[in-house]
Design an enzyme around this catalytic site. Structure first.
Site, PDB file in Angstrom:
ATOM      1  N   HIS A 100     -24.933  -9.194  11.279  1.00  0.00           N
ATOM      2  CA  HIS A 100     -25.612  -9.705  10.270  1.00  0.00           C
ATOM      3  C   HIS A 100     -26.931  -9.883  10.143  1.00  0.00           C
ATOM      4  O   HIS A 100     -27.701 -10.909   9.875  1.00  0.00           O
ATOM      5  CB  HIS A 100     -24.997 -11.101   9.791  1.00  0.00           C
ATOM      6  CG  HIS A 100     -23.352 -11.087   9.414  1.00  0.00           C
ATOM      7  ND1 HIS A 100     -22.980  -9.883   8.634  1.00  0.00           N
ATOM      8  CD2 HIS A 100     -22.289 -11.883   9.515  1.00  0.00           C
ATOM      9  CE1 HIS A 100     -21.615 -10.076   8.289  1.00  0.00           C
ATOM     10  NE2 HIS A 100     -21.167 -11.321   8.894  1.00  0.00           N
ATOM     11  N   HIS A 174     -22.522 -14.235   1.999  1.00  0.00           N
ATOM     12  CA  HIS A 174     -21.374 -14.531   2.827  1.00  0.00           C
ATOM     13  C   HIS A 174     -20.869 -15.698   2.369  1.00  0.00           C
ATOM     14  O   HIS A 174     -20.382 -16.692   3.426  1.00  0.00           O
ATOM     15  CB  HIS A 174     -21.968 -14.675   4.293  1.00  0.00           C
ATOM     16  CG  HIS A 174     -21.007 -14.159   5.319  1.00  0.00           C
ATOM     17  ND1 HIS A 174     -20.150 -15.317   5.554  1.00  0.00           N
ATOM     18  CD2 HIS A 174     -20.736 -13.056   6.131  1.00  0.00           C
ATOM     19  CE1 HIS A 174     -19.351 -14.457   6.621  1.00  0.00           C
ATOM     20  NE2 HIS A 174     -19.691 -13.574   6.908  1.00  0.00           N
ATOM     21  N   GLU A 308     -17.323  -9.668   1.261  1.00  0.00           N
ATOM     22  CA  GLU A 308     -18.595  -9.207   1.422  1.00  0.00           C
ATOM     23  C   GLU A 308     -18.740  -7.834   0.967  1.00  0.00           C
ATOM     24  O   GLU A 308     -18.461  -6.788   1.541  1.00  0.00           O
ATOM     25  CB  GLU A 308     -18.782  -9.269   2.949  1.00  0.00           C
ATOM     26  CG  GLU A 308     -18.764 -10.694   3.423  1.00  0.00           C
ATOM     27  CD  GLU A 308     -18.507 -10.566   4.941  1.00  0.00           C
ATOM     28  OE1 GLU A 308     -19.372  -9.974   5.797  1.00  0.00           O
ATOM     29  OE2 GLU A 308     -17.633 -11.223   5.392  1.00  0.00           O
TER      30      GLU A 308
END
Length: 343
Positions: A100, A174, A308
């Site tokens: 991420h 997220h 996501e």
């Protein structure tokens, strides 16, 4: 209507409210959605996302609650990739892998926020420039993310970016959703849908093998709404690898209609998702434990689910995945729309 509240260390909390009372709260730190209040079938407004009780807990935020993710959402194998014959080494933050955007990704920066109000909508325009070499990535990347709350209870998330060097980019949000309202129950009895025929195979470190698996005749077949408890209880090696749940990339099919959705029969809340991204990572909160102090209660496994919408980092190491590479003569522009209704 938009309100701004000053917090510590330059942090600001923005509250956007539509004409139905639906309310979105966003931090300039990490572009984090801290709360989203949505009506149930009786008109009761309740929060449907996971967020901390204490804002200071967002400083670490290991579960990425509500955060903007970039430059690349997902795991990059061995924290490296090749581009134009050059190897780029990124910062590792999940074992030897890069997750991420790394430890200093977009979830860890202060975004410039410009509120706006239109005829039937209001929202926030967040901007940030990621400098050449940040986290190991090439190119100066200028990013604008726009959250728009409409008066017909849609949350529109528009992601735009431009670069001066070739660089991988796939951005997402997220947020963990739970339509029971104020986290009254886990997501086990809520029903999920993903319009997908194929999902990625993962290894024991949650890295994509490069193989696509068919959703048909598996617990990953979510082409019609399915109670999540039926998924969690199913015997399947890929569920075991992910901690008795899903943490996999699904490639959207070409069929028209919503790409994904979540429904809670008890509250009547229905969230449908439209997106021009090629797919999404579905994460069912398998890694959540009981130690996190959230706004309404302590956390627990399966308390929220993430949709996501994004491309997938496996494209940096395997053929057959949608490309993530953004070039200087291109503009990255992707949109995901969440629509909240009741039934």
């Amino acid at each position: 209507m938009i309100e701004k509240t000053a917090l510590q260390d330059g942090w600001e909390l923005y509250t956007v409210t539509n004409t139905n009372g639906m309310r979105l709260k966003v931090l300039n730190f990490g572009g984090i959605i801290t709360s989203l209040e949505v009506p149930d079938k009786h008109g009761n407004l309740e929060n449907v996302v996971l967020g901390y009780r204490n804002f200071k807990d967002y400083q670490a935020n290991p579960n990425y609650f509500g955060a903007l993710i970039g430059r690349v959402a997902g795991r990059i194998q061995n924290s490296r990739f090749e581009l134009e014959g050059k190897t780029y080494q990124l910062e590792a933050n999940e074992g030897k892998h890069h997750l991420h955007g790394g430890p200093n990704g977009f979830h860890q920066v202060l975004w410039k926020v410009e509120p706006f109000e239109e005829n039937q909508a209001s929202g926030l325009r967040l901007s940030y420039t990621s400098e050449d070499g940040a986290g190991g990535y090439p190119g100066n990347l200028q990013v604008v993310v726009t959250y728009t709350l409409t008066n017909d209870n849609k949350l529109v998330m528009l992601y735009e970016a431009a670069t001066d060097k070739e660089t991988p980019v796939t951005l997402t949000n997220h947020s963990y959703f739970n339509l029971s309202g104020n986290l009254k129950k886990t997501i086990a009895k809520q029903q999920a849908m993903v319009n997908s025929d194929k999902f990625t195979e993962l290894d024991e470190e949650l890295i994509a093998s490069g193989r696509w698996l068919d959703t048909a005749a598996s617990p990953f077949d979510l082409r019609s709404f399915k109670p999540l408890e039926d998924v969690f209880s199913a015997p399947h090696e890929q569920l075991r690898i992910a901690g008795e749940g899903i943490d996999h990339y699904f490639l959207f099919s070409d069929e028209k209609g919503p790409k994904a959705g979540l429904y809670d029969p008890e509250s009547g809340r229905l969230m449908t998702i439209e997106s021009d991204q090629p797919g999404l990572v579905l994460y069912t909160g398998n890694g959540l434990d009981e130690t996190l102090e959230l706004k309404e209660r302590m956390s627990e496994k399966y308390l929220g689910i993430c949709f996501e919408t994004q491309a997938f980092p496996a494209a940096l190491h395997h053929d057959g995945f949608p490309s993530l590479i953004l070039r200087p003569d291109e503009t990255y522009r992707r949109e995901t729309v969440l629509t909240f209704t009741v039934k």
